[in-house]
Enzyme design. Sequence first.
Site: not given
Ligand code: AMP
Length: 360
Positions: A107, A109
């Site tokens: 959620d 993402h």
């Molecule tokens: P990742 O797939 O971990 O590289 O994350 C992709 C994007 O999703 C990045 O901009 C993260 O900061 C964001 N993201 C990951 N987890 C969360 C979360 N719990 N709440 C908000 N954004 C998130």
Amino acid sequence: MSGIACRAQHRREAAKSMFPRALPKGPSVAQKNSKTRAPRKDGTKGDPNRQKGESLTAQERARHPRTKNKSPIKTVRQPGALKKAIRKLRDSNNRIALVPTMGALHDGHLALVKRALREADRTVVSIFVNPGQFGQNEDLATYPRDEEEDLKALKALGVDLVWAPTSDVMYPPGFATQIIPEGAATGLESDFRPHFFQGVATVVLKLFNQVAPDIAVFGEKDYQQLCVIRQLVRDLDLDIEILAEPTIREKDGLAMSSRNAYLSKQQRALAPVLHQTLREYANDLETRSDTAAMRTKARLQLLEAGFDKVDYVEARDAKTLGPFNRGENAPGRVLAAAWIKSTRLIDNVPIKAKRAARSR
Ligand code: AMP
């Protein structure tokens, strides 16, 4: 492996690739800079007052119709196909938003994707587990992947295009160019993952060049990363608006993360202590200046609760990530990384403005 050994190894690996190949051809940054940002076709603007998670307005929905057919969401894996698809999406000056991800979508993402859908005419989500940001002994091989579910979730939201390149496409033989960010990238994560922001900045710049978005949405969950990307955009004159979304949490406060899947039931029960500890530290900082004693208290609290190792717990200026100075009443942020067995959790929370200053 020590930080220095890890960096040296990384350099050796980078040095193996001798002959840089041109990046996939898309509109260059210079080309993009010459383009005037197109207003939305329906003349609407994103509503900054709308609450997170609120559904799209009828007008926004009309720009992103959910298709009822069973065909899969349009997914491209090669630069040529991406270029063609982007040209089509751009159509007559559509504004394009990009949401970069490593997949295993949750959620958190999806909140970024919803923001992108609200802000732009067309939304592209990239799914790429970027080897460039994993260290030698990190979890690249075991990082959670579930493309089928990801594509279903993105289709249900009305995403227009998924860019899911392979490593060979992103880093073909001969790839040998890296972005090395400093400033916001200094300290915190970099002290423990020296390769990390180099990998992130390089892949994000590549994604920006490939997709040529008007807007890109990132999460505050990775707060230092967000600051590094804002800095990259500023320093390299990229004509891209960076939007940030607050961290989405589980009911008990644990920040959603693809890596939470690694936690056993017992470890999962311990994990929310990280957020609680950061909140307490941030609350203290609302009225008091940062001290070594406060940092030690937060660290001890985590270790006593059952965390195995604390990489850092620190208060920083929310904009520069320089030292936090309560006296200046500038916004602050408390950031931390800590381990439960082999799982490394990161989190951060805002430090609210001084109580006295707020009531003025
Ligand atoms: P990742 O797939 O971990 O590289 O994350 C992709 C994007 O999703 C990045 O901009 C993260 O900061 C964001 N993201 C990951 N987890 C969360 C979360 N719990 N709440 C908000 N954004 C998130």
